[in-house]
Design an enzyme around this catalytic site. Structure first.
Site, PDB file in Angstrom:
ATOM      1  N   GLU A 141       0.833  -1.200   0.000  1.00 19.54           N
ATOM      2  CA  GLU A 141       0.000   0.000   0.000  1.00 19.54           C
ATOM      3  C   GLU A 141       0.873   1.257   0.000  1.00 19.54           C
ATOM      4  O   GLU A 141       2.038   1.222   0.379  1.00 19.54           O
ATOM      5  CB  GLU A 141      -0.927   0.017   1.212  1.00 19.54           C
ATOM      6  CG  GLU A 141      -0.187   0.096   2.531  1.00 19.54           C
ATOM      7  CD  GLU A 141      -1.079   0.576   3.662  1.00 19.54           C
ATOM      8  OE1 GLU A 141      -1.558   1.713   3.582  1.00 19.54           O
ATOM      9  OE2 GLU A 141      -1.259  -0.193   4.628  1.00 19.54           O
ATOM     10  N   LYS A 189      -4.921  -2.188  14.578  1.00 18.85           N
ATOM     11  CA  LYS A 189      -4.368  -1.114  15.393  1.00 18.85           C
ATOM     12  C   LYS A 189      -4.951  -1.194  16.806  1.00 18.85           C
ATOM     13  O   LYS A 189      -6.155  -1.345  16.999  1.00 18.85           O
ATOM     14  CB  LYS A 189      -4.658   0.243  14.746  1.00 18.85           C
ATOM     15  CG  LYS A 189      -4.005   0.377  13.363  1.00 18.85           C
ATOM     16  CD  LYS A 189      -4.367   1.689  12.708  1.00 18.85           C
ATOM     17  CE  LYS A 189      -3.678   1.824  11.348  1.00 18.85           C
ATOM     18  NZ  LYS A 189      -4.210   0.896  10.345  1.00 18.85           N
TER      19      LYS A 189
END
Length: 295
Positions: free
Chosen positions: A22, A156
């Site tokens: 990404e 996360k």
């Protein structure tokens, strides 16, 4: 609408293993000039494991799968790059915009390009307070609908981890821990939650990926949770998370603005520790993804 780098085009023709990367971490996740240095290092790690790196981004409305050096430099240094998820792709291409791609968008484009393996940092998931805000990352639906294997350091730690694990189960997205049954929490190798399945090697994960076709479950992605090799100090992590959430409430930060706010809070208040962890995570995940792709 897709332009391939010369390196990626050759790998596709010769049917050599590829790993999608990404671009959001380059344009928005790391400070300059370290972002470009890390991007180049990560691509070289993928090559050293026998695969071809395919960093994905949108430049002037054109989807790029694999970036030439000048294009990678632009992604790293052009402040006009926005972030694009799947729903933004048609808008960005038709409008001639430049954008870094999120996990969801990168997975979508990788699949269009015939790339099955993808390395990222941490997944998005269900946000804290989602029972009121309905705030849930597009990454989850992408994993449920796009057959791409994603290597990550869990989700996360600022998210609602148990809710995210429940959603992955509901969406029938398989989850494998790499040499662990402890689900990673990005900055931490152990979020406090467990994983049912563990793989000991890249070859074992590759075999699982191929077996999905035989049993008729090849319509979803697969998450490989790879614990960070350089964990943050747990006490520091807890303090920053507590203080960051309080600061977000104090500043009326809500919805999709919470995650970037908290990540920036971690970077600004950890004396460089969160940045070091972030860099080691993407390097480690890229290496493992390349090993799986080459298995």
């Amino acid at each position: 609408m897709i332009q391939y780098s010369s390196e990626v085009r050759a790998a596709l023709v010769e049917k050599r293993p590829l790993v999608a990367l990404e671009s959001t971490i380059i344009s928005h996740g790391l400070p300059r000039p370290r972002n470009l240095e890390v991007a180049l290092e990560v691509e070289e790690i993928v090559r050293s494991e026998g695969a071809t790196p395919a960093t994905i981004a949108i430049i002037d409305g054109v989807i790029h799968v694999g970036l030439e050096k000048t294009e990678l430099d632009r992604v790293a240094n052009d402040e006009n790059f926005t972030k694009a998820s799947i729903r933004d792709l048609a808008i960005a291409t038709a409008s001639g915009l430049s954008a870094a791609t999120t996990v969801a968008a990168t997975s979508h484009i990788a699949h269009l390009a015939g790339i099955e393996f993808f390395a990222t940092g941490g997944l998005g998931g269900v946000h804290r307070g989602a029972q009121e805000s309905w705030d849930e990352s597009a990454d989850l639906l992408a994993l449920a609908n796009i057959p791409v294997l994603v290597v990550c350091a869990g989700v996360k730690s600022i998210l609602d981890i148990p809710a995210t694990l429940e959603r992955l189960e509901t969406l029938s997205v398989p989850l494998i821990g790499y040499r662990t049954k402890k689900f990673p929490g990005f900055y931490l190798p152990d979020s406090g939650y467990t994983i049912e399945h563990e793989a000991k090697s890249a070859a074992e994960i590759g075999a699982i990926w191929r077996a999905r076709k035989e049993v008729g479950t090849a319509n979803t992605g697969l998450v490989v949770a790879n614990p960070t090799p350089l964990p943050m100090n747990p006490t520091l992590h807890e303090r920053l998370l507590k203080d960051g959430l309080a600061k977000a409430r104090e500043n009326s930060v809500t919805g999709k603005a919470v995650t970037p706010f908290l990540l920036e809070f971690f970077h600004a208040n950890s004396d460089g520790e969160s940045l070091k962890v972030n860099i080691e995570i993407i390097k480690s995940n890229s290496k493992l993804a390349a090993q799986i792709a080459s298995s």
